[in-house]
Structure formats: C-alpha cells, structure tokens
Design a protein around this motif. Structure first.
Motif, PDB file in Angstrom:
ATOM      1  N   PHE B  92      47.091  26.587  34.732  1.00  0.00           N
ATOM      2  CA  PHE B  92      46.316  27.611  34.039  1.00  0.00           C
ATOM      3  C   PHE B  92      46.882  27.825  32.648  1.00  0.00           C
ATOM      4  CE2 PHE B  92      45.381  28.896  38.453  1.00  0.00           C
ATOM      5  CZ  PHE B  92      44.005  28.982  38.363  1.00  0.00           C
ATOM      6  N   THR B  93      46.004  28.211  31.689  1.00  0.00           N
ATOM      7  CA  THR B  93      46.509  28.529  30.363  1.00  0.00           C
ATOM      8  C   THR B  93      47.074  29.952  30.375  1.00  0.00           C
ATOM      9  OG1 THR B  93      44.429  29.481  29.605  1.00  0.00           O
ATOM     10  CG2 THR B  93      44.717  27.110  29.274  1.00  0.00           C
ATOM     11  N   ALA B  94      47.875  30.265  29.338  1.00  0.00           N
ATOM     12  CA  ALA B  94      48.459  31.600  29.237  1.00  0.00           C
ATOM     13  C   ALA B  94      47.356  32.660  29.255  1.00  0.00           C
ATOM     14  CB  ALA B  94      49.282  31.709  27.957  1.00  0.00           C
ATOM     15  N   ARG B  95      46.260  32.408  28.542  1.00  0.00           N
ATOM     16  CA  ARG B  95      45.183  33.402  28.473  1.00  0.00           C
ATOM     17  C   ARG B  95      44.556  33.613  29.860  1.00  0.00           C
ATOM     18  NH1 ARG B  95      42.385  31.732  24.393  1.00  0.00           N
ATOM     19  NH2 ARG B  95      42.662  33.372  22.862  1.00  0.00           N
ATOM     20  N   GLU B  96      44.359  32.512  30.581  1.00  0.00           N
ATOM     21  CA  GLU B  96      43.765  32.631  31.928  1.00  0.00           C
ATOM     22  C   GLU B  96      44.656  33.467  32.845  1.00  0.00           C
ATOM     23  OE1 GLU B  96      41.114  28.536  32.489  1.00  0.00           O
ATOM     24  OE2 GLU B  96      43.292  28.388  32.592  1.00  0.00           O
ATOM     25  N   ILE B  97      45.981  33.270  32.713  1.00  0.00           N
ATOM     26  CA  ILE B  97      46.916  34.033  33.550  1.00  0.00           C
ATOM     27  C   ILE B  97      46.868  35.522  33.192  1.00  0.00           C
ATOM     28  CG2 ILE B  97      49.367  34.365  34.138  1.00  0.00           C
ATOM     29  CD1 ILE B  97      49.068  31.689  35.050  1.00  0.00           C
ATOM     30  N   VAL B  98      46.887  35.799  31.884  1.00  0.00           N
ATOM     31  CA  VAL B  98      46.872  37.206  31.452  1.00  0.00           C
ATOM     32  C   VAL B  98      45.580  37.888  31.919  1.00  0.00           C
ATOM     33  CG1 VAL B  98      46.919  38.754  29.466  1.00  0.00           C
ATOM     34  CG2 VAL B  98      48.385  36.728  29.500  1.00  0.00           C
ATOM     35  N   LEU B  99      44.479  37.146  31.845  1.00  0.00           N
ATOM     36  CA  LEU B  99      43.189  37.680  32.276  1.00  0.00           C
ATOM     37  C   LEU B  99      43.197  38.061  33.758  1.00  0.00           C
ATOM     38  CD1 LEU B  99      40.408  38.276  31.150  1.00  0.00           C
ATOM     39  CD2 LEU B  99      39.753  35.905  31.556  1.00  0.00           C
ATOM     40  N   MET B 100      44.015  37.366  34.552  1.00  0.00           N
ATOM     41  CA  MET B 100      44.099  37.695  35.977  1.00  0.00           C
ATOM     42  C   MET B 100      44.669  39.095  36.190  1.00  0.00           C
ATOM     43  SD  MET B 100      45.358  34.184  37.709  1.00  0.00           S
ATOM     44  CE  MET B 100      44.795  32.609  37.059  1.00  0.00           C
ATOM     45  N   GLY B 101      45.360  39.632  35.188  1.00  0.00           N
ATOM     46  CA  GLY B 101      45.851  41.009  35.278  1.00  0.00           C
ATOM     47  C   GLY B 101      44.727  42.023  35.400  1.00  0.00           C
ATOM     48  N   ARG B 102      43.510  41.622  35.031  1.00  0.00           N
ATOM     49  CA  ARG B 102      42.384  42.559  35.114  1.00  0.00           C
ATOM     50  C   ARG B 102      41.816  42.690  36.523  1.00  0.00           C
ATOM     51  NH1 ARG B 102      42.642  46.247  32.303  1.00  0.00           N
ATOM     52  NH2 ARG B 102      40.414  46.696  32.238  1.00  0.00           N
ATOM     53  N   THR B 103      42.369  41.931  37.463  1.00  0.00           N
ATOM     54  CA  THR B 103      41.843  41.889  38.837  1.00  0.00           C
ATOM     55  C   THR B 103      41.520  43.257  39.458  1.00  0.00           C
ATOM     56  OG1 THR B 103      42.956  39.790  39.198  1.00  0.00           O
ATOM     57  CG2 THR B 103      42.320  41.012  41.168  1.00  0.00           C
ATOM     58  N   PRO B 104      42.418  44.269  39.352  1.00  0.00           N
ATOM     59  CA  PRO B 104      42.094  45.525  40.046  1.00  0.00           C
ATOM     60  C   PRO B 104      40.858  46.231  39.489  1.00  0.00           C
ATOM     61  CG  PRO B 104      44.107  45.747  38.756  1.00  0.00           C
ATOM     62  CD  PRO B 104      43.782  44.294  38.810  1.00  0.00           C
ATOM     63  N   TYR B 105      40.441  45.872  38.279  1.00  0.00           N
ATOM     64  CA  TYR B 105      39.281  46.542  37.688  1.00  0.00           C
ATOM     65  C   TYR B 105      37.986  45.781  37.966  1.00  0.00           C
ATOM     66  CZ  TYR B 105      42.960  49.021  35.302  1.00  0.00           C
ATOM     67  OH  TYR B 105      44.069  49.755  35.059  1.00  0.00           O
ATOM     68  N   ILE B 106      38.099  44.586  38.556  1.00  0.00           N
ATOM     69  CA  ILE B 106      36.932  43.714  38.656  1.00  0.00           C
ATOM     70  C   ILE B 106      36.319  43.715  40.056  1.00  0.00           C
ATOM     71  CG2 ILE B 106      36.159  41.323  38.430  1.00  0.00           C
ATOM     72  CD1 ILE B 106      38.225  41.032  36.184  1.00  0.00           C
ATOM     73  N   GLY B 107      37.142  43.818  41.097  1.00  0.00           N
ATOM     74  CA  GLY B 107      36.588  43.777  42.458  1.00  0.00           C
ATOM     75  C   GLY B 107      36.376  42.345  42.910  1.00  0.00           C
ATOM     76  N   ILE B 108      36.271  42.144  44.247  1.00  0.00           N
ATOM     77  CA  ILE B 108      36.292  40.750  44.708  1.00  0.00           C
ATOM     78  C   ILE B 108      35.018  39.995  44.340  1.00  0.00           C
ATOM     79  CG2 ILE B 108      37.935  41.148  46.588  1.00  0.00           C
ATOM     80  CD1 ILE B 108      35.698  40.700  48.547  1.00  0.00           C
ATOM     81  N   LEU B 109      33.921  40.696  44.131  1.00  0.00           N
ATOM     82  CA  LEU B 109      32.685  39.964  43.809  1.00  0.00           C
ATOM     83  C   LEU B 109      32.391  39.948  42.308  1.00  0.00           C
ATOM     84  CD1 LEU B 109      30.305  40.968  46.712  1.00  0.00           C
ATOM     85  CD2 LEU B 109      30.919  38.652  46.030  1.00  0.00           C
ATOM     86  N   GLY B 110      33.163  40.705  41.506  1.00  0.00           N
ATOM     87  CA  GLY B 110      32.822  40.866  40.098  1.00  0.00           C
ATOM     88  C   GLY B 110      33.335  39.742  39.208  1.00  0.00           C
ATOM     89  N   GLN B 111      32.960  39.811  37.954  1.00  0.00           N
ATOM     90  CA  GLN B 111      33.451  38.878  36.938  1.00  0.00           C
ATOM     91  C   GLN B 111      33.958  39.704  35.757  1.00  0.00           C
ATOM     92  OE1 GLN B 111      33.619  35.717  37.622  1.00  0.00           O
ATOM     93  NE2 GLN B 111      32.339  35.776  39.439  1.00  0.00           N
ATOM     94  N   GLU B 112      34.783  39.095  34.898  1.00  0.00           N
ATOM     95  CA  GLU B 112      35.291  39.837  33.750  1.00  0.00           C
ATOM     96  C   GLU B 112      34.151  40.202  32.802  1.00  0.00           C
ATOM     97  OE1 GLU B 112      36.301  36.609  34.117  1.00  0.00           O
ATOM     98  OE2 GLU B 112      38.330  36.739  34.931  1.00  0.00           O
ATOM     99  N   LYS B 113      34.298  41.392  32.190  1.00  0.00           N
ATOM    100  CA  LYS B 113      33.320  41.801  31.185  1.00  0.00           C
ATOM    101  C   LYS B 113      33.940  41.614  29.805  1.00  0.00           C
ATOM    102  CE  LYS B 113      31.210  45.302  34.131  1.00  0.00           C
ATOM    103  NZ  LYS B 113      32.268  45.302  35.192  1.00  0.00           N
ATOM    104  N   LYS B 114      33.117  41.886  28.787  1.00  0.00           N
ATOM    105  CA  LYS B 114      33.564  41.769  27.402  1.00  0.00           C
ATOM    106  C   LYS B 114      34.816  42.614  27.151  1.00  0.00           C
ATOM    107  CE  LYS B 114      32.033  40.410  23.142  1.00  0.00           C
ATOM    108  NZ  LYS B 114      31.379  41.080  22.014  1.00  0.00           N
ATOM    109  N   GLU B 115      34.838  43.857  27.701  1.00  0.00           N
ATOM    110  CA  GLU B 115      35.996  44.743  27.479  1.00  0.00           C
ATOM    111  C   GLU B 115      37.280  44.098  27.991  1.00  0.00           C
ATOM    112  OE1 GLU B 115      32.677  45.762  28.531  1.00  0.00           O
ATOM    113  OE2 GLU B 115      33.419  47.351  29.844  1.00  0.00           O
ATOM    114  N   ASP B 116      37.164  43.440  29.140  1.00  0.00           N
ATOM    115  CA  ASP B 116      38.351  42.799  29.716  1.00  0.00           C
ATOM    116  C   ASP B 116      38.882  41.730  28.767  1.00  0.00           C
ATOM    117  OD1 ASP B 116      38.277  44.226  32.230  1.00  0.00           O
ATOM    118  OD2 ASP B 116      36.512  43.036  32.696  1.00  0.00           O
TER     119      ASP B 116
END
Lengths: 327, 260
Positions: B92-116
């Motif tokens: 994974f790239t550094a950005r992809e890893i950092v983006l995984m930090g948003r997990t608690p705000y996304i939920g198991i069925l969701g996807q990242e939004k622009k804010e994330d």
C-alpha cells in the motif's frame, strides 16, 4: 495516481475476456464449421459449449476472488480457497456419493454436487469451531485447522478411492482433478447465482479487507468490528468455494495465483483487486478450458491438469521473486 | 471528574493476568509517559485502553463515559494507537495507509467521502509526508514508516493518542523528530498523549507526568522529577544509575552504571 492505467487495464481485460468467450464458443472437441454452428442442427452443442464457458468463467472468477479475500483476511500471500479445508470436505462428500453410488431421488444429476456442497459446509463449520477461542477466531488457528482437516480428509478420500471399484474410481478421479463439464443446467444456474452474489458482496465490503491486511490489532484500533468482518468473509469464501468445488471438483492454482497477478497490475486496494481478480480468473479458466479441450484431441483433459501445469511453474517464479521483493 | 479515569483495571491474555488492579487519572492535554522494565504490562495497558484486549475487571472512563459500553468505532474516534511498527504484506502507498485511519467514520459498507480525502491531505502535510504519499510503504525508511503510522492515527481524529515505543529502532535524530511531532499535536491540537518509552531521558524531557509500571502494578505516578529518582529506578530496573539534574534544565538525566 493508479486510476488512469487501471481504466486502461480494465478495458484490455474486458476485450480479452470477450475474445476468449468467442473462441471458447467456436472451438470444441467436435469440429463444427462456423457456418453451421448457429444452425438448429447444432443448437444443443452450442448450448453445451455456452454452459461450459459460463461454468469456467464462474469457477475462475469465484476461486480468484476467494483467494484475494483469504490472502488479505489471513494476512498470508500463500492462502488460497482450499486452505479452509472446504475442498477436501466437498471432495469427501463427492467421493462418498460416487463410491457408494448414492442417488437422491428426482435429483439424479444433482446428487453428487449436493453431497459435495454439504460435505464442504460441514467441514468449514468444523474448522471454524476448531479455531474459535474465547469468542475470537485466530487467523493462525484458521490456517492450522484448515491444513490439519484437509490432511485428514484427503487421507480418507485416498482410502475410499483405493478401495473403490474401477468404474467409480475413474469418475471420482476425474472429479478430483477438476472439470468444467456440466450436465445439469439447474446446477449451473445455482452455482453462478451463488458466485455472483458472493462476488458482489465482497466488492461492497472490500475496503475493510485493506485494513484487515495490515493486521488484526491495526484493524481493531481503527474501530473495525473484526470478528464480524472475519465471519462475513469466512461465510462468503466458504459458500463460493463449496459451490465451485461441488460443480467442478478441485481446480487448483487459480485462487492462489490470479490475485497476485491482479495485484501486480492494479495494486493492493481490494476494491479494485477483487473485481480485477474476478475478471482475470474468469479469463484464465476459460483459456485453460479451451486448452483442455484441444491439447489431447480427441481426448479431453481435466481442466485442473492444465491449471496445475501452467500454475506450477508460475508459482515457483512467484516464490523466487517473493524472496527478492515482497509481494 | 478527571478526563480519563482508569479504575481497578485487571487485564491480561486469557487466564494470565498481566495488570493487577491499576488505577490512575489523566487530565486533558497531558503528555503522559509510561515506563517500566520489559514485561511490566506497558503494552497490555495500551491494548486494554483501545479494545484490543478486554479487561478482566475494572473500568475505563473517558469524560465520565465507560468505554466498554462504547462500540469499537466509537472507541476509535476517541483513542488512536500507534503500535510497534507495521509490517504490511501488500505494498500500500503511504496515502492509502493514512486513509485507512478514517475507518471509524466510514462504516463497513461505506466509502471515503471528499472530506476524508481532504483531511488526509492535511494530515500528510502536518506530518511532512506529502513527498512520500504515493510511495509504497515498504520502500520507506523506518523513521518515515513511523510517521505514516502516526499520520494514520491522526487521521482518526482521536482525542487521546496512544503510542507504543514510537522511537524504538530509530536513530537519535528521528527519535527527537517523532517526539517533537507528537508534542506538537498536544500543543496545537489539544490531544492527550500516553506514550510508552524505554528511553528514560526522553521520558524526562517530554512528559508532563510519568507512570512507572512494575510487574503489573503502578509503582508511582507523578512529574519526571519525582519518578526518575535513583532509589525508585534502581529498585525497579535492578541496575545502578546516576541522576544529574544540572544539564536538562532541572529535568533528571539518567545514566546507567555498570555493575562490574
């Protein structure tokens, strides 16, 4: 960054898939001129080829997707659909059905797959409870239980095959080597529906596999309900594998290799990896199936033989490379 | 009522108990160090705070709320943890890893939004990682990888940041860089920090207060001057030391002394 090439790769893959589909419809063990293939006279052959192609695509896509899921979930690049032990359970179910000549009334064509499916699901339940400790399912425990159960059941399969009568022996062996021959259209519909639903659900949930692949503790601190995620993907993987194995027997190497090929092409993000694995898996197995029909004409080879012959060397290269650069 | 309250916490793995009856209170915005010999229960304490391990008994309250009545996602919005290094099996790239930090705000069925995505860019900038954002994490150096992990924790927008030996395996330049970065989160973002440290001199310089753990029990909890005393440290670490308070602006400097 990876978006542009991945669109290009998707287009290339789709075109290759369409080409392979066309070839698999045009080529079979019987040589039929193109002009007559679509006439009424050969309609049944065309339907046979079509259903066979769909089964190959379904099996290839499902096995590759399950491979991708398990490699991420178990954090192990060598995981494949058979590590869970489903295949040996299905194998045992099928071999029992063949050797004992069991038939379920009014489901004659379906009785073997039915036994295989049930055998697979019983085994997976066994593996699941074997690896459950204090409400948690350990990733290493799943691998270990899967390997142990597979070894045990394989022994029983070998025993049954070696004491079986010659007639039963041949069909059991043929089945174990993996084949895309299909005799009952209901089975095809059932298996492809299960596969399609399973693959679509996996794509929807794929983001969670990314963080699972970093390790369970990372996933927990990121707020993921890891036990739920493991259970969901465990169910999907078991159902897909059991369905494919009941219809086609054990086709090896697809589930191990295709996710690695897909990862090389489009990166490790499971949201792209799972659809890509499905596409490449379907393509790969359709091509292997064409080869299985043509290579030893007029005889037909089990497709599992072809995937193993292609897959074996590929696997060796993969291992050699994995030592230099981590995959 | 204290900000973070731990009451009579007992925790461990299965039947084995590592932490025996731990109680302490932390105020918002403190930089807390956790020190103690190997096997004292430092990592177990952090893992119990983040739901990786369920406590055998006792309670943890964040602003009066029992964290064991909270869902994993709720806990993750309050507590982020930087573990002991990351060994991803996929590139994974550094950005992809950092983006995984948003997990608690996304939920198991969701996807990242622009804010994330915007937040992740801000975090990458704050941790000086933008140059490396598209590089696979396995190509980064140990210090850069550690920053990626900290950035991931920061993307979780936690109130309490827990770190487990963030300076292990790093050279002195990176050790200071990482701890300065963590301290800046405390000062600029009001984060509460709890950090396991093996280097007592770093603990002395960065921490407002230090928890000294030994055999699953808190031996003492207080400012560096009162914890890093030769009698206490010599007893717990079973080694001779000398303490000098003249170099680090009154903070104790600890020098281990050979027994021979």
């Amino acid at each position: 960054m990876r978006d542009k090439p991945s669109i290009l790769i998707a287009i290339l893959m789709l075109s290759a898939l369409i080409a392979a589909i066309s070839i698999s419809l045009l080529i079979g063990s019987a040589n039929i001129p193109l002009s007559e293939l679509f006439s009424d006279k050969f309609r049944s052959i065309l339907i046979l080829r079509l259903s066979r192609m769909i089964l190959a695509a379904t099996a290839g896509a499902s096995l590759a997707v399950v491979g991708a899921i398990l490699q991420g979930l178990l954090k192990n690049p060598l995981a494949d659909p058979y590590v869970l032990g489903v295949s040996s359970g299905s194998g045992l179910g099928a071999v029992i059905a063949i050797v004992l000549g069991l038939r379920v009334a009014s489901f004659v064509g379906l009785s073997l797959p039915l036994f295989a499916f049930i055998g697979g699901l019983i085994t997976i339940l066994f593996v699941y409870f074997l690896s459950k400790k204090a409400g948690r399912v350990g990733v290493e425990d799943i691998l270990l239980s899967g390997v142990i159960v597979t070894a045990m059941l394989s022994g029983i399969i070998m025993f049954l095959v070696s004491v079986a009568e010659t007639e039963g022996l041949h069909s059991a062996l043929w089945w174990l080597l993996g084949s895309t021959q299909i005799f009952d259209i209901r089975l095809l519909i059932l298996v492809s529906t299960i596969s399609l639903l399973g693959i679509l659900t996996s794509i929807l949930l794929a983001r969670n596999l990314n963080i699972m692949s970093l390790g369970e503790e990372e996933a927990i601190t990121a707020g993921l309900n890891v036990e739920r995620i493991k259970l969901i993907f465990f169910i999907i993987a078991s159902l897909l594998t059991a369905a494919v194995v009941s219809a086609c027997g054990m086709i090896g190497f697809v589930g191990l290799i295709i996710p690695h090929v897909a990862r090389k092409l489009i990166g490790p993000d499971h949201r792209r990896l799972i659809p890509a694995s499905a596409l490449i898996g379907a393509l790969f197995l359709i091509i292997c199936d064409i080869a299985a029909r043509r290579i030893a004409q007029p005889m037909e080879l089990p497709v599992g033989v072809i995937t193993a012959i292609i897959g074996g060397p590929f696997f060796i290269i993969l291992l050699k490379k994995a030592r230099r650069l981590r995959i | 009522m204290a900000y973070l309250e731990v009451q009579n916490l007992r925790s461990g793995y299965g039947q084995i108990r590592i932490l025996h009856d731990i109680s302490f209170e932390i105020e918002r915005g403190e930089f807390i160090g956790i020190i103690g010999p190997n096997g004292a229960g430092k990592t177990t304490l952090l893992k119990t705070l983040t739901h990786i391990i369920r406590p055998q008994s006792g309670n943890i309250f964040l602003e009066g709320k029992d964290i064991h009545s909270m869902s994993s996602a709720e806990v993750a919005k309050s507590f982020a943890m930087v573990g002991q290094g990351l060994k991803p099996i996929f590139s994974f790239t550094a950005r992809e890893i950092v983006l995984m930090g948003r997990t608690p705000y996304i939920g198991i069925l969701g996807q990242e939004k622009k804010e994330d995505l915007l937040l992740v860019e801000e975090v990458l900038k704050a941790t000086d990682l933008r140059r490396f954002a598209d590089r696979p994490i396995d190509e980064l150096s140990a210090g850069e990888r550690q920053r990626v992990l900290i950035a991931k924790a920061l993307a979780q927008k936690p109130e309490v940041l827990l770190l487990d030996e963030p300076t292990a395996h790093l050279d002195i330049g990176y050790q200071i860089e990482i701890l300065d970065l963590v301290k800046s989160f405390k000062e600029e973002r009001g984060l509460t920090i709890a950090c396991v440290l093996h280097d007592l001199n770093l603990a002395s310089q960065y921490c407002d207060r230090i928890i000294l753990l030994h055999e699953g029990i808190i031996v003492d909890f207080g400012p560096p001057e009162s914890i890093l005393r030769s009698d206490l440290i010599e007893k717990v670490f079973k080694t001779s030391i000398k303490v000098d308070s003249s170099i680090l602006q009154g903070k104790p400097l600890i020098i281990p002394i050979t027994k021979r």
